[in-house]
Design a protein around this motif. Sequence first.
Motif, PDB file in Angstrom:
ATOM      1  N   LYS A  13      -4.928   7.800  -1.857  1.00  0.00           N
ATOM      2  CA  LYS A  13      -6.244   7.264  -1.507  1.00  0.00           C
ATOM      3  C   LYS A  13      -6.158   5.805  -1.089  1.00  0.00           C
ATOM      4  O   LYS A  13      -6.824   5.376  -0.135  1.00  0.00           O
ATOM      5  N   SER A  14      -5.337   5.040  -1.795  1.00  0.00           N
ATOM      6  CA  SER A  14      -5.167   3.622  -1.444  1.00  0.00           C
ATOM      7  C   SER A  14      -4.541   3.482  -0.064  1.00  0.00           C
ATOM      8  O   SER A  14      -4.932   2.619   0.735  1.00  0.00           O
ATOM      9  N   LEU A  15      -3.565   4.343   0.225  1.00  0.00           N
ATOM     10  CA  LEU A  15      -2.903   4.295   1.530  1.00  0.00           C
ATOM     11  C   LEU A  15      -3.900   4.621   2.640  1.00  0.00           C
ATOM     12  O   LEU A  15      -3.926   3.943   3.686  1.00  0.00           O
ATOM     13  N   ARG A  16      -4.709   5.644   2.444  1.00  0.00           N
ATOM     14  CA  ARG A  16      -5.740   5.982   3.432  1.00  0.00           C
ATOM     15  C   ARG A  16      -6.668   4.795   3.662  1.00  0.00           C
ATOM     16  O   ARG A  16      -7.042   4.484   4.803  1.00  0.00           O
ATOM     17  N   THR A  17      -7.033   4.129   2.579  1.00  0.00           N
ATOM     18  CA  THR A  17      -8.015   3.046   2.657  1.00  0.00           C
ATOM     19  C   THR A  17      -7.476   1.838   3.404  1.00  0.00           C
ATOM     20  O   THR A  17      -8.133   1.305   4.301  1.00  0.00           O
ATOM     21  N   ALA A  20      -7.037   2.263   7.062  1.00  0.00           N
ATOM     22  CA  ALA A  20      -8.323   2.229   7.773  1.00  0.00           C
ATOM     23  C   ALA A  20      -8.880   0.811   7.861  1.00  0.00           C
ATOM     24  O   ALA A  20      -9.951   0.608   8.437  1.00  0.00           O
ATOM     25  N   GLY A  21      -8.158  -0.167   7.265  1.00  0.00           N
ATOM     26  CA  GLY A  21      -8.581  -1.565   7.353  1.00  0.00           C
ATOM     27  C   GLY A  21      -9.545  -1.994   6.270  1.00  0.00           C
ATOM     28  O   GLY A  21     -10.220  -3.019   6.415  1.00  0.00           O
ATOM     29  N   ASN A  51       2.830  -3.722   0.898  1.00  0.00           N
ATOM     30  CA  ASN A  51       2.952  -5.182   0.860  1.00  0.00           C
ATOM     31  C   ASN A  51       2.384  -5.817   2.127  1.00  0.00           C
ATOM     32  O   ASN A  51       1.799  -6.911   2.080  1.00  0.00           O
ATOM     33  N   ALA A  52       2.543  -5.134   3.261  1.00  0.00           N
ATOM     34  CA  ALA A  52       1.994  -5.652   4.519  1.00  0.00           C
ATOM     35  C   ALA A  52       0.472  -5.688   4.495  1.00  0.00           C
ATOM     36  O   ALA A  52      -0.160  -6.375   5.310  1.00  0.00           O
ATOM     37  N   GLN A  53      -0.132  -4.944   3.563  1.00  0.00           N
ATOM     38  CA  GLN A  53      -1.588  -4.898   3.422  1.00  0.00           C
ATOM     39  C   GLN A  53      -2.025  -5.597   2.134  1.00  0.00           C
ATOM     40  O   GLN A  53      -3.082  -5.272   1.565  1.00  0.00           O
ATOM     41  N   ALA A  54      -1.240  -6.560   1.670  1.00  0.00           N
ATOM     42  CA  ALA A  54      -1.515  -7.212   0.382  1.00  0.00           C
ATOM     43  C   ALA A  54      -2.902  -7.836   0.319  1.00  0.00           C
ATOM     44  O   ALA A  54      -3.524  -7.892  -0.747  1.00  0.00           O
ATOM     45  N   ASN A  55      -3.423  -8.298   1.456  1.00  0.00           N
ATOM     46  CA  ASN A  55      -4.762  -8.907   1.471  1.00  0.00           C
ATOM     47  C   ASN A  55      -5.855  -7.884   1.201  1.00  0.00           C
ATOM     48  O   ASN A  55      -7.024  -8.263   0.988  1.00  0.00           O
ATOM     49  N   ARG A  56      -5.510  -6.604   1.194  1.00  0.00           N
ATOM     50  CA  ARG A  56      -6.485  -5.557   0.892  1.00  0.00           C
ATOM     51  C   ARG A  56      -6.258  -4.949  -0.496  1.00  0.00           C
ATOM     52  O   ARG A  56      -6.882  -3.961  -0.863  1.00  0.00           O
ATOM     53  N   GLY A 290      -5.997  12.304   5.053  1.00  0.00           N
ATOM     54  CA  GLY A 290      -7.331  12.598   5.566  1.00  0.00           C
ATOM     55  C   GLY A 290      -7.419  12.678   7.068  1.00  0.00           C
ATOM     56  O   GLY A 290      -8.515  12.862   7.610  1.00  0.00           O
ATOM     57  N   ASN A 291      -6.312  12.540   7.770  1.00  0.00           N
ATOM     58  CA  ASN A 291      -6.349  12.563   9.229  1.00  0.00           C
ATOM     59  C   ASN A 291      -6.326  13.998   9.746  1.00  0.00           C
ATOM     60  O   ASN A 291      -5.783  14.899   9.122  1.00  0.00           O
ATOM     61  N   ARG A 292      -6.935  14.180  10.890  1.00  0.00           N
ATOM     62  CA  ARG A 292      -7.073  15.507  11.445  1.00  0.00           C
ATOM     63  C   ARG A 292      -6.003  15.802  12.493  1.00  0.00           C
ATOM     64  O   ARG A 292      -5.506  14.886  13.156  1.00  0.00           O
ATOM     65  N   VAL A 293      -5.654  17.082  12.597  1.00  0.00           N
ATOM     66  CA  VAL A 293      -4.792  17.552  13.672  1.00  0.00           C
ATOM     67  C   VAL A 293      -5.539  18.690  14.367  1.00  0.00           C
ATOM     68  O   VAL A 293      -6.506  19.223  13.799  1.00  0.00           O
TER      69      VAL A 293
END
Length: 385
Positions: A13-17, A20-21, A51-56, A290-293
């Motif tokens: 869930k954290s990765l999805r979030t 998505a920014g 780590n690249a998204q540490a600000n989130r 959560g991404n669609r194909v």
Amino acid sequence: MNDIASIDDFLAKSLRTVRAGNLAPWKMDGSVNWETVWNRIEYHGIAFLLNAQANRLTTWPEGLMERMAEEARLIALWETTHHHCVSKVLDGLSKTGVEATVMKGTALAYSLHEEPATRRRGDTDLLVQPKDQERTRAVLQKLGWYRKDDPHGLYYQEGWLHDAAGFFVHSIDLHWEPSDRPVLQSILPLSEFFDDRRPVPKLHPAAYRPHPALMILHATINQKWHALHGYHSESGRLTSPRRLIWSVDLDLLCQSMADTDWQKLEAHCDAHGVGALVAEALRGMQIDLGNRVPEASLAKFEERPLDPTIAAYFANPDSLSQFWIDVKKARSLRQKASLVITRAFPPRAHLVEKYPASAKWPTAFLQGRLLIETAGRVVRKVGSR
């Protein structure tokens, strides 16, 4: 839900979030310490990505954030030195006239991931034609690479190592078949890995990867194999249906696919009876991210029955059962004999790894122990029918 399942669900869930920014708050209860969460992050191969998204991730434990930052620095250093070593090999092969196809993690890292270090891996998988084995070995030796004692079971690949300035020992898995297993070679034909290849200029001007449809199928097979046999991490050999970095790979591959690419994948799955495996992997990616194909493609994959031999191969993780299926599917008597001899008489390094408490035994004794145990497994298997 147990701790591991709840942690994996939280990380997905954290990765999805963050992808998505958006901000991803810390939601683990106090009974789970951050070191346990870190072990799962390491297993899923997503430390650099998070780590690249540490600000989130501003509410995540400070100790965990520091651990991920330190890991990201090591991964970045590894990536820089690995790129340098591998690009020199690709340059040497190109100048020698050897066509090589980069597979799996490195191909994904330098073609689909925005930052190559995001795709954590331990080696580069390099595929060459069987006729080019000796020329490839000569190039590797000239550049300072040396053979390692391959673990038992490697029939169509071999490992090469390179010491990089005292920091890391880099590894190339040199393949002359896309899969080491004969039963899987029928659905991953060598020729198709050299047909309609795509350039990977971020890696090297002479670098190429397989067609994306073939990469999805290869990733599916790789994921299914590790789901049965486990994946090695710093915490030991672990098993789970998926690693999150593999779901990210599949997502990026799906995003890169044009309609004609989906048609190619559908045709390949129809021809080889593996659509159900691809559908399983893509459905798993959807659960994680959560991404669609394309639903029409998924429906086509799912409506075809799985090839009976492939179904039997993945129905039981017992290595001996899978080995006999491989022997049956081998393309010639010579190939069958090679499989049997290699399994019956593995190198000492494998025997010591299998029997660490008996590491001081003579090789002949270790070999005898292996043969006796294997014979016992065969007898028990036959008797249970």
